[in-house]
Design a protein around this motif. Structure first.
Motif, PDB file in Angstrom:
ATOM      1  N   THR A 152      60.308  14.149  -5.960  1.00 50.49           N
ATOM      2  CA  THR A 152      60.051  14.204  -7.407  1.00 50.49           C
ATOM      3  C   THR A 152      58.729  13.589  -7.868  1.00 50.49           C
ATOM      4  O   THR A 152      58.330  13.805  -9.009  1.00 50.49           O
ATOM      5  N   MET A 153      58.068  12.809  -7.004  1.00 52.59           N
ATOM      6  CA  MET A 153      56.857  12.141  -7.508  1.00 52.59           C
ATOM      7  C   MET A 153      55.634  13.069  -7.425  1.00 52.59           C
ATOM      8  O   MET A 153      55.448  13.760  -6.432  1.00 52.59           O
ATOM      9  N   LEU A 154      54.834  13.010  -8.470  1.00 55.49           N
ATOM     10  CA  LEU A 154      53.557  13.731  -8.435  1.00 55.49           C
ATOM     11  C   LEU A 154      52.715  13.212  -7.283  1.00 55.49           C
ATOM     12  O   LEU A 154      52.766  12.028  -6.961  1.00 55.49           O
ATOM     13  N   ARG A 155      51.930  14.110  -6.671  1.00 61.12           N
ATOM     14  CA  ARG A 155      51.039  13.651  -5.600  1.00 61.12           C
ATOM     15  C   ARG A 155      49.772  13.096  -6.213  1.00 61.12           C
ATOM     16  O   ARG A 155      48.728  13.747  -6.248  1.00 61.12           O
ATOM     17  N   ASN A 156      49.885  11.874  -6.733  1.00 64.22           N
ATOM     18  CA  ASN A 156      48.684  11.180  -7.205  1.00 64.22           C
ATOM     19  C   ASN A 156      48.792   9.707  -6.859  1.00 64.22           C
ATOM     20  O   ASN A 156      49.598   9.342  -5.998  1.00 64.22           O
ATOM     21  N   ASP A 157      48.007   8.855  -7.502  1.00 68.78           N
ATOM     22  CA  ASP A 157      47.925   7.478  -7.013  1.00 68.78           C
ATOM     23  C   ASP A 157      49.253   6.718  -6.877  1.00 68.78           C
ATOM     24  O   ASP A 157      49.434   6.030  -5.878  1.00 68.78           O
ATOM     25  N   PRO A 158      50.190   6.840  -7.834  1.00 66.67           N
ATOM     26  CA  PRO A 158      51.448   6.104  -7.602  1.00 66.67           C
ATOM     27  C   PRO A 158      52.110   6.502  -6.276  1.00 66.67           C
ATOM     28  O   PRO A 158      52.600   5.650  -5.531  1.00 66.67           O
ATOM     29  N   TYR A 159      52.083   7.779  -5.994  1.00 70.17           N
ATOM     30  CA  TYR A 159      52.674   8.251  -4.742  1.00 70.17           C
ATOM     31  C   TYR A 159      51.928   7.682  -3.528  1.00 70.17           C
ATOM     32  O   TYR A 159      52.538   7.203  -2.579  1.00 70.17           O
ATOM     33  N   TYR A 160      50.608   7.716  -3.582  1.00 67.37           N
ATOM     34  CA  TYR A 160      49.833   7.237  -2.422  1.00 67.37           C
ATOM     35  C   TYR A 160      50.102   5.750  -2.154  1.00 67.37           C
ATOM     36  O   TYR A 160      50.274   5.344  -1.014  1.00 67.37           O
TER      37      TYR A 160
END
Lengths: 316, 469
Positions: A152-160
């Motif tokens: 469910t997480m967008l592939r952007n900084d929070p995910y990284y």
């Protein structure tokens, strides 16, 4: 994104991974304790569990005797122990709570419900017969969390940042288990190749859920130290191997670098370690000493963690 | 007898409740059990909790949610909102005045000491001109009802009122549990609150901000009782949720620490009290705030919402002057009543209060959250005597009010459905416009006969409906 947010995401994932690894280690300890006299004169399964979990010193500061019930309680519920399952799941949830805005509802609810359920559990009810199902529960919760994150997480900084926390912890864990087995558990050269030896290597594989994968992969039912080490260090097919974790770490850092349009020292650090693993071979590693290699790796892994936190303004 | 909002004195169901009354009758015990169980699980799972202070451990609780809605007809709400808007405009005019020319003091309508010696008066705010002249951008006004058209304002919360997330989540829960109720009638939506808040915050950004001002919510952190709400609002508005340590002042501007370059911040919706806002100006031991933020606020380079020093308008010692304040600034009679109030600092009032303790509600002037108050009619002789000691030791610390017969709304309790006393906290936003959410937070005292609705004292909440014409 706030530096503090990055830090919380990193630690949130890291603590969930740690809780999962802890339950795997306990599972192995518990299994061995059920084999009466399987190995003459060696009933030190709890001692080695503590060592693999890097908790031997902190345990001994609190308890005189190394005995099953105390070790289990210390590793599961003792909140003075910063690696206990309860401490980890609370810390994961508090970190997640502080950055709720960066999480999807699914990720947050998985953390929150896990903590709420755990908080309801009276530690005295986790008797040895209930231990396996409790450890299963912890593992399933950790996997559900990761599933929510991946799904469910967008592939952007929070995910990284959360991926970095996850895989830096996993890398450290795999290296430590291997090192403890190789360096601490077998002081006698005469033990090498014995029944005990084979069984301990089997436990190492079990503690990373890889005993069956090993057989399938090597088409061999004998656990050979050389192959087990290779499997856990250099095989990228194995999701807990050092190379595998560094594939992901490198990927997350590259994506982060691309997103922010800038690369730093931490990128170089990760890349160097990654390349060394990719081009590594076991002959080389054993020649220089497996213990020395693993120590070097853990040191590099830790340096990477510090460099990431410095680069992206994690508060201390 | 208290006014029952569902059943009129003739035993007939009042018009706004017609559909809900029928629904209630048809609801079986199993439906109720399911709804209560589901709603509790839902609030727990989402972590919609508040912390209770002084409780040692296990301090994260959910607020009991009652499934019978509290309902206003469109006409009732229009009248109520007119009164609220009048009051809110007057309060902002009052705050502007006391931090500028102090006309109201010169006119002798309020004694100077009440303002200047008030702990909530922030002298650093004198002469400061906040954007659009607004001080209290976000207010939650506590209102009770005692009759069909009889509403009283209990308190004007002008500092950092909370509860709006419960209003929104209660509505979510109701729509999830009983969608059929919402298709049967038109209930005014409340879910636009975060968007309205965002508009309000944007409207009061300093002139130095760009087209899209950078807004943040400032929280004391995860251990604060209303942390859930802080995170919720930041999330709904799509802005960063900051702690004090995430912000810093440099070269006269406010920045936040990010994973990249520091980013300039224009508007801070702060949910920390004045005293903790800036250790350089207020409490030096505060590590929740941002050193130097007050200076750049005064220079007009950042907007603080609410402005520092708004507490002087919701202090219980100011409350008694509110009718005068409304008349002074609007030239109109107040549309909403004040509860008659005795100031215990006045010898005559104190005499009356000590003689009638068993009939009165006595509150601390600076207290909140239902702590440290006496509800005479429901207290034991012993409790009253203990309280008398405290009151006489420092009379100026207290005010007293008659015990109002708060209206009741049917509520699920162990024995079934029974009337329980309620109050109402509508949320009011002031920026370019005054915006009032059509709804609000209804708090309900779950104990039979109890008039204390505070969640810290075991009160619950209800979804609050305003029907459309």
């Amino acid at each position: 994104m706030l530096g503090r947010t990055a830090s919380s995401l990193f630690w949130m994932s890291r603590y969930v991974e740690r809780a999962e690894n802890m339950s795997r280690l306990l599972e192995v300890g518990y299994r061995i304790s059920l084999m009466p006299g399987a190995v003459e004169g060696h009933r030190d399964e709890w001692q080695s569990t503590l060592a693999s979990a890097a908790c031997l010193q902190s345990y001994k500061a609190k308890h005189k005797e190394v005995d099953g019930p105390n070790v289990i309680h210390f590793l599961l519920f003792d909140e003075d122990n910063t690696s206990s399952v309860k401490f980890c799941l609370r810390a994961a949830r508090n970190n997640g709570r502080a950055v709720r805005t960066a999480l999807t509802r699914d990720v947050w609810e998985s953390l929150n419900s896990t903590w709420n359920e755990l908080a309801q559990i009276d530690p005295t009810t986790i008797t040895p017969d209930r231990l396996p199902s409790f450890l299963d529960w912890v593992k399933q919760k950790a996997m559900a969390f990761r599933g929510a994150l991946l799904g469910t997480m967008l592939r952007n900084d929070p995910y990284y940042f959360s991926q970095l926390g996850n895989f830096i912890e996993r890398a450290d864990n795999t290296a430590r288990i291997l090192d403890v087995k190789y360096f601490i558990l077998l002081p006698q050269p005469s033990d090498v190749g014995s029944e005990l030896d084979a069984q301990q290597w089997a436990q190492v594989l079990r503690s990373v859920s890889a005993h069956r994968a090993y057989r399938w992969f090597y088409k061999d039912s004998r656990y050979k130290p050389w192959l087990v080490s290779e499997f856990l260090i250099l095989k990228e097919e194995m999701p807990r191997s050092l190379l595998f974790t560094y594939n992901w770490i490198n990927l997350a850092l590259n994506d982060l670098g691309a997103l922010y349009g800038q690369r730093y020292e931490c990128h170089t650090l990760a890349q160097t370690t990654h390349e060394q693993l990719k081009s590594g071979n076991m002959e080389h590693i054993f020649q220089g000493g497996l213990h020395e290699f693993l120590q070097w790796f853990m040191w590099k892994n830790n340096a990477l963690s510090e460099s990431i936190s410095k680069t992206y303004n994690f508060p201390l | 007898m208290s006014f029952n909002e569902m059943l009129g004195p003739d035993g007939k169901v009042r018009e706004p409740y017609a559909k809900v009354a029928t629904w209630l009758q048809r609801l079986g015990p199993h439906d109720i059990e399911r709804a209560l169980r589901e709603s509790e699980a839902r609030f727990r799972r989402q972590g919609i909790t508040f912390a209770v202070y002084g409780d040692g451990q296990a301090s994260e609780r959910i607020i009991p949610f009652d499934i019978v809605p509290r309902i206003f007809a469109a006409q009732e709400w229009r009248r109520l909102s007119a009164g609220i808007e009048q009051r809110v405009r007057a309060i902002n005019a009052f705050l502007h005045d006391i931090y500028h020319r102090q006309e109201i003091l010169r006119a002798g309508r309020i004694p100077e000491a009440v303002i200047v010696q008030n702990e909530a008066f922030v002298s650093e705010m004198v002469g400061v001109n906040p954007a659009k002249g607004i001080y209290a951008h976000v207010m939650g006004i506590d209102i009770v009802r005692v009759g069909v058209n009889d509403f009283y304002v209990l308190e004007d919360n002008c500092r950092t009122p909370s509860g709006v997330s419960y209003m929104l989540e209660d509505r979510e829960a109701m729509m999830h549990l009983f969608p059929e109720l919402f298709s049967a009638q038109r209930v005014a939506p409340v879910e636009n609150y975060p968007a309205m808040l965002h508009k309000t915050l944007t409207a009061v950004a300093p002139a130095s901000a760009g087209e899209e001002p950078v807004i943040v919510v400032l929280t004391p952190g995860i251990h604060n009782s209303a942390f859930f709400e802080h995170a919720f609002l930041a999330d709904e508005m799509g802005v960063e949720l900051c702690e004090g340590s995430d912000l810093f002042v440099s070269d006269g501007w406010l920045y936040m620490r990010t994973t990249q370059e520091p980013k300039r911040v224009d508007v801070v919706y702060r949910r920390i009290d004045d005293a903790y806002l800036d250790p350089l100006s207020f409490r030096p031991d505060s590590n929740l705030g941002v050193p130097g933020i007050l200076d750049i606020y005064r220079a007009g380079r950042v907007t603080l919402v609410n402005a520092p020093g708004t507490g002087v308008a919701d202090d219980k010692s100011i409350y008694t002057f509110m009718p005068d304040i409304i008349e002074f600034y609007t030239g109109e009679k107040p549309l909403l009543s004040n509860v008659p109030t005795w100031r215990c600092s006045q010898p005559q009032d104190l005499k009356y209060v000590t003689e009638h303790l068993s009939e009165l509600v006595v509150k601390e002037v600076h207290g909140s959250g239902g702590y440290g108050m006496l509800v005479g009619p429901t207290s034991t002789k012993e409790q009253i005597e203990t309280f008398r000691g405290k009151l006489l030791a420092k009379p100026s610390n207290y005010i007293a009010q008659p015990t109002l017969a708060l209206s009741t709304v049917p509520t699920f309790v162990k024995s079934g459905v029974a009337p329980r006393h309620v109050d109402l906290r509508p949320f009011v936003l002031s920026g370019d416009l005054v915006r009032i959410t059509r709804g609000g937070l209804t708090r309900v005292a779950l104990q039979e006969g109890s008039l204390v609705v505070n969640s810290s004292q075991g009160g619950g909440t209800k979804d609050t409906w305003v029907l459309e014409d």
